[in-house]
Design a protein around this motif. Structure first.
Motif, short mmCIF file in Angstrom:
data_model
loop_
_atom_site.label_atom_id
_atom_site.label_comp_id
_atom_site.label_asym_id
_atom_site.label_seq_id
_atom_site.Cartn_x
_atom_site.Cartn_y
_atom_site.Cartn_z
N ASN A 113 0.71 -1.20 0.10
CA ASN A 113 -0.12 -0.04 -0.08
C ASN A 113 0.85 1.03 0.02
O ASN A 113 1.90 1.04 -0.08
CB ASN A 113 -1.07 -0.01 1.18
N THR A 114 0.28 2.34 0.40
CA THR A 114 1.06 3.60 0.22
C THR A 114 2.03 3.58 1.32
O THR A 114 3.23 4.06 0.74
CB THR A 114 0.23 4.94 0.46
N LEU A 115 1.85 2.99 2.40
CA LEU A 115 2.94 3.09 3.44
C LEU A 115 4.11 2.33 2.69
O LEU A 115 5.27 2.59 3.29
CB LEU A 115 2.36 2.71 4.68
N GLY A 116 3.86 1.02 2.56
CA GLY A 116 4.99 0.27 1.96
C GLY A 116 5.79 1.05 1.01
O GLY A 116 7.06 0.82 0.82
N THR A 121 11.27 3.76 0.21
CA THR A 121 12.16 4.96 -0.17
C THR A 121 13.14 5.02 0.85
O THR A 121 14.20 5.69 0.30
CB THR A 121 11.44 6.34 -0.22
N LYS A 122 13.08 4.35 1.97
CA LYS A 122 14.21 4.51 2.97
C LYS A 122 15.28 3.52 3.03
O LYS A 122 16.28 3.29 3.47
CB LYS A 122 13.53 4.66 4.21
N LEU A 123 15.28 2.57 1.84
CA LEU A 123 16.16 1.34 1.62
C LEU A 123 17.06 2.04 0.49
O LEU A 123 16.87 2.42 -0.72
CB LEU A 123 15.47 0.27 1.02
N LYS A 124 18.50 1.95 0.69
CA LYS A 124 19.45 2.30 -0.19
C LYS A 124 20.51 1.05 -0.42
O LYS A 124 20.91 0.77 0.55
CB LYS A 124 20.49 3.44 0.34
N VAL A 125 20.63 0.68 -1.54
CA VAL A 125 21.44 -0.44 -1.76
C VAL A 125 22.49 -0.23 -2.83
O VAL A 125 22.30 0.59 -3.65
CB VAL A 125 20.61 -1.43 -2.48
N TYR A 126 23.67 -0.71 -2.50
CA TYR A 126 24.83 -0.56 -3.35
C TYR A 126 25.82 -1.48 -3.62
O TYR A 126 25.95 -2.20 -2.66
CB TYR A 126 25.77 0.90 -2.52
N THR A 127 26.41 -1.43 -4.57
CA THR A 127 27.41 -2.57 -5.05
C THR A 127 28.71 -2.09 -4.41
O THR A 127 28.65 -0.65 -4.64
CB THR A 127 27.59 -3.02 -6.43
#
Length: 150
Positions: A113-116, A121-127
């Protein structure tokens, strides 16, 4: 009658965590990350509010899976046009875009849903081991491993 505690939005304390994905199992890592993003590890957790923290994942290309998932696990996406289905194995996607593997695993564990979408957006993934969030002074988040693994 007791009332449910609602934390005021300005009182929510957001921390930054950094997680090293090197040698971690995909599902276990994703479920721990989803729990932190959601805020379930805090006493002020409220199901309908964003009380979670930011998570930075490094070394995404070194995530691990068990069994034959490297050859058999499939990632599907569709362009929206007739015949637009693209299918890719775990190995091919890891060579091309290793961040997407962790992003999709975590996104599947968040509310649909909107909350999910806001939490995602608060997850940042980097190689690789570098990330541009040093100014936020992220704390290292250790993921529990099961004895006998690794």
């Amino acid at each position: 009658m007791n009332k449910t505690y609602l934390p005021p939005t300005d009182a929510i304390d957001r921390k930054w965590y950094v997680v090293d994905a090197k040698g971690q199992r995909l599902g276990r890592l994703a479920s721990e990350i989803a729990m932190v993003l959601r805020g379930k590890n805090k006493p002020s957790f409220t199901p309908h509010l964003d009380t979670g923290d930011f998570v930075v994942v490094i070394n995404a290309e070194e995530i691990d899976v068990t069994g034959k998932k490297r050859e058999q696990k499939l990632y599907r996406r569709h362009s929206g046009r007739p015949g637009g289905m693209k299918v890719e194995t775990f190995n091919k996607l890891q060579d091309r875009l290793p961040e997407r593997i962790i992003e999709q695993a975590v996104k599947g564990m968040l509310p649909k849903n909107t909350l999910g979408r806001q939490l995602f957006t608060k997850l940042k993934v980097y190689t690789g081991p570098n990330h541009p969030h040093q100014a936020q002074q992220p704390e290292v988040l250790t993921i529990k491993t099961i004895p006998g693994e690794e």
